[in-house]
Design an enzyme around this catalytic site. Sequence first.
Site, PDB file in Angstrom:
ATOM      1  N   ASP A 101     -44.990  16.145  16.480  1.00  0.00           N
ATOM      2  CA  ASP A 101     -44.286  16.601  17.682  1.00  0.00           C
ATOM      3  C   ASP A 101     -43.351  17.768  17.357  1.00  0.00           C
ATOM      4  OD1 ASP A 101     -45.472  14.629  19.174  1.00  0.00           O
ATOM      5  OD2 ASP A 101     -43.818  13.203  18.898  1.00  0.00           O
TER       6      ASP A 101
HETATM    7  N1  URA Z   1     -45.508   9.712  16.014  1.00  0.00           N
HETATM    8  C1  URA Z   1     -44.699  10.332  16.898  1.00  0.00           C
HETATM    9  O1  URA Z   1     -44.203   9.726  17.820  1.00  0.00           O
HETATM   10  N2  URA Z   1     -44.481  11.635  16.743  1.00  0.00           N
HETATM   11  C2  URA Z   1     -44.990  12.362  15.717  1.00  0.00           C
HETATM   12  O2  URA Z   1     -44.741  13.567  15.622  1.00  0.00           O
HETATM   13  C3  URA Z   1     -45.828  11.710  14.811  1.00  0.00           C
HETATM   14  C4  URA Z   1     -46.066  10.373  14.980  1.00  0.00           C
END
Ligand code: URA
Length: 239
Positions: A101
């Site tokens: 993310d």
């Molecule tokens: N899980 C999440 O919620 N975000 C990420 O970036 C990776 C795994």
Amino acid sequence: MERLQKYLASCGVDSRRKCEELILSGKVKVNGIVIKDLGTKVTEKDEVLVNNIKVEKQEKLYYLLYKPEKIICSVKDEKGRKTVIDLIEEKEKIFPVGRLDYDTSGLLLLTNDGELSNMLTHPKKNVKKTYYAKIEGILLPNEIKALENGIILDGKKTKKADVKVRKIDKRNNKSYVEITISEGRNHQVKNMFNYFNHKVLKLKRIQYAFLDLKGMNIGEYRSLSIKEVKKLYNYVNNL
Ligand code: URA
């Protein structure tokens, strides 16, 4: 000699499966002739065109990046924001393996090897990923158990996970937790903690398969060694 679809994938055209689709749809020519037969074998001496553009073998690149927060994890951003590719100098046709993310930091692989990327991100391959999360509230033993055994997210049970509480900050009502999962659903870790109303305040991926961030600072990247690439292939082939 190698199969046309494998050759195309090794030229960085796309994953092997997508290359098969290209062949079947008549977009691939070998020595001037449209080839739709997936059994066809070629060598580097053959002239191979995809959509009438010549494709050639290219050097394989593999990078491990310590992604900072607030960087988009894709090749391009329609809003012109900085992407993980902007952090790498030799950006020739590389792409991130899976996603982190925007506000997640940590270990991210980037490559132009469509075949390896495809295997590492395939839902049937359970590549282990470990995250360090700072969460709101105190994670309770029954919640840990449930997260480890699987909870229902979007109507589907999550696979077995490993959860270790590293620190509890009672005064500020926060927990620091290491969680290892072997799936790659969207926002999976955040959604797993949110399930028990623990908002994820910070998230960092600290391990991917056997690779970690040892010796690296945030924003830095390094090439994988040949040994590490071979080990990754072995790792994913044995899953
Ligand atoms: N899980 C999440 O919620 N975000 C990420 O970036 C990776 C795994």
